[in-house]
Design a protein around this motif. Structure first.
Motif, mmCIF file in Angstrom:
data_model
loop_
_atom_site.group_PDB
_atom_site.id
_atom_site.type_symbol
_atom_site.label_atom_id
_atom_site.label_comp_id
_atom_site.label_asym_id
_atom_site.label_seq_id
_atom_site.Cartn_x
_atom_site.Cartn_y
_atom_site.Cartn_z
ATOM 1 N N PHE A 95 -5.582 -6.938 -0.500
ATOM 2 C CA PHE A 95 -4.697 -6.108 -0.746
ATOM 3 C C PHE A 95 -3.432 -6.641 -0.702
ATOM 4 C CE2 PHE A 95 -1.241 -3.166 1.165
ATOM 5 C CZ PHE A 95 -1.354 -2.117 0.574
ATOM 6 N N GLN B 287 -1.242 -7.086 -4.205
ATOM 7 C CA GLN B 287 -0.167 -6.381 -4.365
ATOM 8 C C GLN B 287 0.965 -7.271 -4.521
ATOM 9 O OE1 GLN B 287 0.319 -3.213 -4.609
ATOM 10 N NE2 GLN B 287 -1.999 -2.487 -4.242
ATOM 11 N N GLN C 159 -4.089 -3.070 -11.249
ATOM 12 C CA GLN C 159 -4.829 -2.743 -9.946
ATOM 13 C C GLN C 159 -6.247 -3.208 -10.108
ATOM 14 O OE1 GLN C 159 -3.921 -1.926 -6.979
ATOM 15 N NE2 GLN C 159 -1.598 -1.467 -7.121
ATOM 16 N N VAL D 169 -6.124 -6.641 -7.905
ATOM 17 C CA VAL D 169 -6.691 -6.283 -6.649
ATOM 18 C C VAL D 169 -8.129 -6.340 -6.642
ATOM 19 C CG1 VAL D 169 -6.466 -4.434 -4.969
ATOM 20 C CG2 VAL D 169 -4.572 -4.961 -6.279
ATOM 21 N N GLY E 294 -10.044 -1.786 0.100
ATOM 22 C CA GLY E 294 -8.885 -1.235 0.007
ATOM 23 C C GLY E 294 -8.343 -0.645 1.259
ATOM 24 N N ALA F 167 -5.789 -3.158 8.221
ATOM 25 C CA ALA F 167 -7.042 -3.627 7.664
ATOM 26 C C ALA F 167 -8.022 -3.890 8.698
ATOM 27 C CB ALA F 167 -6.627 -4.813 7.030
#
Length: 402
Positions: A202, A206, A288, A292, A297, A327
């Protein structure tokens, strides 16, 4: 002997409570160290790749530190002043934009905003409030950021902490692994790997997505001549870590500014819309999935809840810790849910009892046990005799000295 489940839960609960109390009581003091540890965690894969390329760990860390510090200084000197200047200007011009929007709506749709009702007065009060409080809000926000992070922490403590932690990162991980409780070591390693996968996928993913989107939005909006385009593009990219939030807020702001600035020239207004449409398509269909990827997620609602809760409890420290804590809690929640589905509480079936410890019987020739007992007695008698002789020698030596 295994510890009872209740005792294990108690000890792990105490450890979690101590961690939360430490963050609450010493949040501002440990904030530079938390940021430094986060920077070291994010840069450790880069250091590992440089090691595999042939550099030593020390040279890898020195090279990474030099590049990161150089990039940080360039951002502070070149980018941050522009962001602050455009943000302040946008806040100052916001009342005029609201007033123009209200006049436009009154002219085109006379009955939408009831003049006798409270909505008209609310819009007027909002316009006046924004105009009066713009400077104060900007100064308060900047002062809070300076107080929370601290110039000294950014320039000295964080780089030093990140440098030393990155230098010894692999050794620290190995040392922590050696001190894990042996009974739960495999489970803790599995959970840590899942947390690392979720967090690394993530945060690192990101970060790359935000960098690409920020570059595209900022340069494209500046190219079409949109006022405050650099700030709006960076804001939209930073908020894109929550799906659809960045494009909605950034797009609405950009279109509002475009309507205010390019009124009567629909070509440039359409260009602003196209810029955000392209950014959204590229992000959803390429950035994405490709960057990622298939990492575990963080649901947007869960992330927003973590930001709200940890921010309210621990202030700026909580905002920094919200993503890794979200997380970790997400992985732990999935682990506990899987254990619940395996338990008797969910299945309704009693758990089978644990098998009893087997009784080991050693087969030896007849008389072996008696011989071993006899040898043990003889060894004990010899030890007592030697001890008695040593005592007599010590007494004799003492008498001779006297």
């Amino acid at each position: 002997m295994r510890n009872p489940v209740r005792k294990q839960v108690m000890w792990w609960g105490i450890a979690a409570l101590v961690l939360l109390l430490t963050l609450w009581l010493l949040g501002q003091a440990v904030l530079p160290f938390i940021i430094g540890a986060g920077v070291a965690y994010l840069l450790d894969p880069v250091a590992d790749r440089l090691e595999r390329a042939g550099l030593s760990r020390t040279m890898s860390v020195v090279l990474i530190t030099f590049i990161v510090v150089l990039a940080f200084v360039a951002i502070v000197l070149l980018v941050v002043p522009i962001l602050f200047r455009q943000a302040s200007a946008l806040i100052e011009i916001a009342p005029q934009m609201l007033d123009q929007a209200r006049v436009f709506i009154d002219a085109r749709f006379p009955g939408v905003i009831p003049h006798a009702g409270g909505l008209q007065q609310t819009l007027t009060d909002l316009q006046a409030t924004i105009g009066e409080q713009a400077g104060r809000v900007a100064s308060t926000v900047l002062g809070s950021v300076r107080g929370a992070i601290g110039t000294l922490a950014l320039l000295v403590i964080v780089p030093v902490v990140a440098f030393y932690l990155l230098l010894d990162w692999d050794n620290m991980v190995a040392s922590i692994d050696r001190h894990l409780p042996r009974e739960h070591a495999s489970v803790i390693r599995h959970l840590a790997a899942e947390i690392d996968d979720a967090l690394a996928g993530f945060v690192r993913g990101q970060a790359v997505v935000i960098l690409i989107l920020g570059t595209w939005y900022a340069l494209a909006l500046m190219f079409v001549g949109l006022p405050f385009g650099f700030f709006i593009g960076i804001m939209a990219a930073v908020l894109s870590f929550i799906p659809y939030v960045g494009v909605l807020i950034g797009g609405a702001t950009a279109i509002g500014v475009a309507l205010f600035s390019f009124w009567g020239d629909p070509l440039w207004i359409g260009a602003v819309v196209v810029i955000f449409a392209i950014g959204q398509v590229v992000e959803g269909n390429y950035l994405q999935p490709k960057i990622v990827g298939g990492h575990v997620g963080l649901h947007p609602v869960w992330l927003l809840l973590a930001l709200s809760v940890f921010g309210a409890l621990f202030g700026f420290v909580g905002l920094v810790m919200a993503v890794p804590m979200a997380a970790a809690l997400g992985v732990l929640a999935r682990f506990l849910l899987a254990r619940y589905r395996e338990s008797a509480l969910y299945t309704g079936q009693p758990e089978p009892p644990e098998p009893a410890q087997p009784i080991l019987v050693e087969m030896v020739p007849a008389g072996t046990v008696a011989d071993r007992l006899r040898a043990a007695r003889l060894a004990s008698d010899r030890a007592r005799s030697r001890q008695h002789i040593d005592i007599m020698r010590e007494d004799l030596n003492r008498r001779e000295r006297d």
